[in-house]
Structure formats: structure tokens, C-alpha cells
Write a protein that holds these residues in place. Structure first.
Motif, PDB file in Angstrom:
ATOM      1  N   PRO A   1      14.146  -1.502  11.730  1.00  0.00           N
ATOM      2  CA  PRO A   1      14.834  -0.202  11.778  1.00  0.00           C
ATOM      3  C   PRO A   1      15.179   0.361  10.407  1.00  0.00           C
ATOM      4  O   PRO A   1      15.339   1.577  10.253  1.00  0.00           O
ATOM      5  CB  PRO A   1      16.108  -0.519  12.586  1.00  0.00           C
ATOM      6  CG  PRO A   1      15.751  -1.699  13.420  1.00  0.00           C
ATOM      7  CD  PRO A   1      14.853  -2.508  12.553  1.00  0.00           C
ATOM      8  N   ALA A   2      15.296  -0.511   9.392  1.00  0.00           N
ATOM      9  CA  ALA A   2      15.674  -0.043   8.053  1.00  0.00           C
ATOM     10  C   ALA A   2      14.473   0.257   7.165  1.00  0.00           C
ATOM     11  O   ALA A   2      14.633   0.791   6.062  1.00  0.00           O
ATOM     12  CB  ALA A   2      16.564  -1.091   7.375  1.00  0.00           C
ATOM     13  N   LEU A   3      13.269  -0.073   7.613  1.00  0.00           N
ATOM     14  CA  LEU A   3      12.074   0.139   6.787  1.00  0.00           C
ATOM     15  C   LEU A   3      11.556   1.562   6.942  1.00  0.00           C
ATOM     16  O   LEU A   3      11.788   2.235   7.944  1.00  0.00           O
ATOM     17  CB  LEU A   3      10.983  -0.853   7.192  1.00  0.00           C
ATOM     18  CG  LEU A   3      11.281  -2.337   6.986  1.00  0.00           C
ATOM     19  CD1 LEU A   3      10.111  -3.177   7.462  1.00  0.00           C
ATOM     20  CD2 LEU A   3      11.596  -2.636   5.514  1.00  0.00           C
ATOM     21  N   GLU A   4      10.801   1.998   5.952  1.00  0.00           N
ATOM     22  CA  GLU A   4      10.210   3.332   5.994  1.00  0.00           C
ATOM     23  C   GLU A   4       8.818   3.303   5.378  1.00  0.00           C
ATOM     24  O   GLU A   4       8.444   2.334   4.707  1.00  0.00           O
ATOM     25  CB  GLU A   4      11.091   4.338   5.235  1.00  0.00           C
ATOM     26  CG  GLU A   4      12.460   4.575   5.864  1.00  0.00           C
ATOM     27  CD  GLU A   4      13.265   5.602   5.093  1.00  0.00           C
ATOM     28  OE1 GLU A   4      12.733   6.115   4.079  1.00  0.00           O
ATOM     29  OE2 GLU A   4      14.404   5.882   5.499  1.00  0.00           O
ATOM     30  N   GLY A   5       8.081   4.365   5.599  1.00  0.00           N
ATOM     31  CA  GLY A   5       6.815   4.587   4.916  1.00  0.00           C
ATOM     32  C   GLY A   5       5.802   3.476   5.063  1.00  0.00           C
ATOM     33  O   GLY A   5       5.589   2.938   6.148  1.00  0.00           O
ATOM     34  N   GLN A   6       5.187   3.116   3.922  1.00  0.00           N
ATOM     35  CA  GLN A   6       4.082   2.178   3.918  1.00  0.00           C
ATOM     36  C   GLN A   6       4.476   0.809   4.454  1.00  0.00           C
ATOM     37  O   GLN A   6       3.696   0.159   5.152  1.00  0.00           O
ATOM     38  CB  GLN A   6       3.523   2.043   2.501  1.00  0.00           C
ATOM     39  CG  GLN A   6       2.308   1.125   2.395  1.00  0.00           C
ATOM     40  CD  GLN A   6       1.162   1.579   3.283  1.00  0.00           C
ATOM     41  OE1 GLN A   6       0.962   2.783   3.473  1.00  0.00           O
ATOM     42  NE2 GLN A   6       0.410   0.627   3.830  1.00  0.00           N
ATOM     43  N   GLU A   7       5.689   0.349   4.123  1.00  0.00           N
ATOM     44  CA  GLU A   7       6.131  -0.960   4.606  1.00  0.00           C
ATOM     45  C   GLU A   7       6.176  -0.996   6.134  1.00  0.00           C
ATOM     46  O   GLU A   7       5.729  -1.965   6.745  1.00  0.00           O
ATOM     47  CB  GLU A   7       7.523  -1.296   4.046  1.00  0.00           C
ATOM     48  CG  GLU A   7       7.524  -1.753   2.607  1.00  0.00           C
ATOM     49  CD  GLU A   7       8.896  -2.212   2.167  1.00  0.00           C
ATOM     50  OE1 GLU A   7       9.002  -3.321   1.602  1.00  0.00           O
ATOM     51  OE2 GLU A   7       9.867  -1.461   2.409  1.00  0.00           O
ATOM     52  N   LEU A   8       6.708   0.069   6.720  1.00  0.00           N
ATOM     53  CA  LEU A   8       6.813   0.118   8.181  1.00  0.00           C
ATOM     54  C   LEU A   8       5.439   0.239   8.828  1.00  0.00           C
ATOM     55  O   LEU A   8       5.161  -0.391   9.856  1.00  0.00           O
ATOM     56  CB  LEU A   8       7.698   1.290   8.597  1.00  0.00           C
ATOM     57  CG  LEU A   8       8.084   1.356  10.076  1.00  0.00           C
ATOM     58  CD1 LEU A   8       8.810   0.089  10.512  1.00  0.00           C
ATOM     59  CD2 LEU A   8       8.945   2.580  10.356  1.00  0.00           C
ATOM     60  N   ARG A   9       4.553   1.013   8.228  1.00  0.00           N
ATOM     61  CA  ARG A   9       3.191   1.140   8.771  1.00  0.00           C
ATOM     62  C   ARG A   9       2.455  -0.191   8.708  1.00  0.00           C
ATOM     63  O   ARG A   9       1.726  -0.561   9.632  1.00  0.00           O
ATOM     64  CB  ARG A   9       2.425   2.229   8.016  1.00  0.00           C
ATOM     65  CG  ARG A   9       2.776   3.642   8.460  1.00  0.00           C
ATOM     66  CD  ARG A   9       1.810   4.663   7.863  1.00  0.00           C
ATOM     67  NE  ARG A   9       2.075   4.850   6.439  1.00  0.00           N
ATOM     68  CZ  ARG A   9       2.932   5.738   5.950  1.00  0.00           C
ATOM     69  NH1 ARG A   9       3.615   6.521   6.780  1.00  0.00           N
ATOM     70  NH2 ARG A   9       3.107   5.860   4.648  1.00  0.00           N
ATOM     71  N   GLN A  10       2.620  -0.930   7.598  1.00  0.00           N
ATOM     72  CA  GLN A  10       1.960  -2.220   7.469  1.00  0.00           C
ATOM     73  C   GLN A  10       2.496  -3.214   8.486  1.00  0.00           C
ATOM     74  O   GLN A  10       1.743  -3.983   9.095  1.00  0.00           O
ATOM     75  CB  GLN A  10       2.153  -2.772   6.060  1.00  0.00           C
ATOM     76  CG  GLN A  10       1.419  -4.088   5.795  1.00  0.00           C
ATOM     77  CD  GLN A  10      -0.079  -3.958   5.970  1.00  0.00           C
ATOM     78  OE1 GLN A  10      -0.701  -3.089   5.346  1.00  0.00           O
ATOM     79  NE2 GLN A  10      -0.678  -4.793   6.823  1.00  0.00           N
ATOM     80  N   LEU A  11       3.825  -3.197   8.683  1.00  0.00           N
ATOM     81  CA  LEU A  11       4.422  -4.096   9.670  1.00  0.00           C
ATOM     82  C   LEU A  11       3.914  -3.768  11.068  1.00  0.00           C
ATOM     83  O   LEU A  11       3.590  -4.665  11.849  1.00  0.00           O
ATOM     84  CB  LEU A  11       5.953  -3.988   9.616  1.00  0.00           C
ATOM     85  CG  LEU A  11       6.715  -4.898  10.586  1.00  0.00           C
ATOM     86  CD1 LEU A  11       6.464  -6.366  10.247  1.00  0.00           C
ATOM     87  CD2 LEU A  11       8.211  -4.589  10.540  1.00  0.00           C
TER      88      LEU A  11
END
Length: 260
Positions: free
Chosen positions: A32-42
């Protein structure tokens, strides 16, 4: 992590599995705290893992739900060279249910619903078979309420293995275990596309007599054996309104016609 040899997990296997579960538990907390590229990769990593987990669950659920003694319960005529039970009747599929189902709605990857209702009052749901006589671990239930259309059918594409080597001396047997809330007519239509042409064979499932299969004799077609591209079956329900239709099992078997 389960070893492919089928032997018990070692301490190292369990340690690796525990760390992997801990990693994904942590990822779930942080997502819930991630954004952008990190969240897409996850998300990409999670989807890749989910695909493999779903494959394991499908195989395990289907096999563990089969009757004791092994085998798949498909009746094979003498000389049978191909047999198949579609995935809806073998293991859990996604979605498991569809409400107000629109035409071309799919259950899993192999069953497609077709109708021409203006307002859909149809539901599809995969169910567990629990009867003593059930040979398939899963079934498909269709609830039909008001029906303002002119046709209702389920369509299944035969896999490549069922089409490869198809000859005019073949018979294709479609087995269908069905339960009806009230009587209705069910027609089965085999379609074989060869080159620019498509041949069709239609049989009525004799549900009133208790017979649970039909056979399509390809000798009655003009099929060009060298140009067969695909084959599919339409299961057509006549007058389905205000009815519950449960398909407990559906199987195919292919065998050559007996020589006289």
C-alpha cells in the motif's frame, strides 16, 4: 518447496519455503505504501508467481478429487486413440461464477456461453461434485430465469490433440452427465473446419431415455482429412427458461469405426 521426486521435504526445502512466504508477507504489508515502478514490478512478480501456484492447485485439486483407484473415469470405446475432459470438470477455474452472464462469457479458458438475450438472467457457476457416482471432481451449474432470447448454447473448442490425425473413419463420442430441474431438449453439434469449409453433425442427447452420450460419425461428412484446422462442439439448450441445468460431467473420446 516440494521436490519433484515426490520425496519428503528436507530441512533446507522447508527453510527456503519459509523465507519465501515471509518475503511475500512483507511485500503484502509494504504494497500500500509503494508507488510507480516499484509497485509495478511487485505486481508483475506476484502475477508470475500466481500463475505457477494456480497451475499447481489446478492439478492437485483435480487429482485429489478423483475417485479412489486411479484413472480419470472416462469411458473409452475399443480402439480409442484420444480422450479428454475439459478443465471446468477437472479442476478449479477462474472465474468460478458469472452472474447476469453476457454472450461470449467464459468459464475458464475452454467453455464459452452464447445467447441473444436482451436482458441476461443467466448465471454460471462451477460446483464441487460430491455424489458417490460422480466421476468428475467438478461440475457446471447454469441457472436460467426469464429468457427472452432465441438460443442458448455452450461452446467448447477441441484441443489440438483431438484434431490431429482426425479421419473420416473416426467416431467422436460426447458423454454428458446432466441433471435438470425440469425436462428440456439438448442438442449437440460437432463442427469441423477444413480449409474454407465447415461440416456439421447434429445429435439430440436422449436424456429422456437415460442415455448419457451421443456419437458423431465423420463418415457422414465431406471432411478433407488433409485440411482439418479445428473442431468445436455446441451444446444447445431448447426452451431453457426457469430451469436449473447441472452438467456433472462432460467428456470426449475418439475411436475408429469397426470394420465390417
Amino acid at each position: 518447496m516440494v521436490k519433484m521426486t515426490g520425496k519428503s521435504n528436507t530441512f533446507l526445502d522447508r527453510l527456503v519455503q519459509g523465507r519465501m512466504l515471509a518475503r511475500w508477507a512483507r511485500a503484502a504489508r509494504l504494497a500500500p505504501a509503494l508507488e510507480g515502478q516499484e509497485l509495478r514490478q511487485l505486481r508483475s512478480d506476484a502475477r508470475a508467481l500466481k500463475r505457477e501456484i494456480d497451475r499447481v492447485l489446478f492439478a492437485a485439486e483435480g487429482k485429489l478429487s478423483m475417485p479412489l483407484g486411479g484413472g480419470d473415469g472416462i469411458e473409452r470405446p475399443l480402439g480409442c486413440d484420444w480422450a479428454w475432459r475439459p478443465e471446468v470438470w477437472r479442476g478449479p477455474v477462474f472465474p468460478q461464477g458469472v452472474a447476469a452472464a453476457q454472450s461470449r462469457a467464459m468459464m475458464g479458458r475452454e467453455v464459452t456461453l452464447f445467447h441473444d438475450c436482451k436482458v441476461s438472467e443467466l448465471t454460471l457457476r462451477q460446483i464441487r461434485n460430491t455424489g458417490v457416482q460422480d466421476l468428475a471432481p467438478f461440475g457446471l451449474r447454469m441457472d436460467v430465469f426469464r429468457f427472452d432470447g432465441s438460443f442458448l448454447s455452450l461452446v467448447l473448442d477441441l484441443p489440438e490433440a483431438g484434431v490431429t490425425g482426425l479421419r473420416r473413419n473416426h467416431l467422436i463420442r460426447l458423454g454428458l452427465e446432466v441433471e435438470l430441474e425440469k425436462p428440456l431438449e439438448i442438442f449437440c453439434r460437432l463442427n469441423v473446419k477444413h480449409g474454407p469449409n465447415t461440416d456439421q453433425l447434429v445429435r439430440e442427447l436422449p436424456v429422456q431415455t437415460g442415455q448419457n452420450f451421443v456419437e458423431f460419425d465423420l463418415a457422414y461428412t465431406k471432411m478433407n482429412e488433409k485440411r482439418v484446422e479445428k473442431a468445436w462442439v455446441d451444446i444447445i439448450f431448447e426452451g431453457p427458461q426457469m430451469n436449473q441445468i447441472v452438467l456433472r460431467d462432460l467428456t470426449f473420446a475418439r475411436h475408429p469405426r469397426a470394420e465390417i
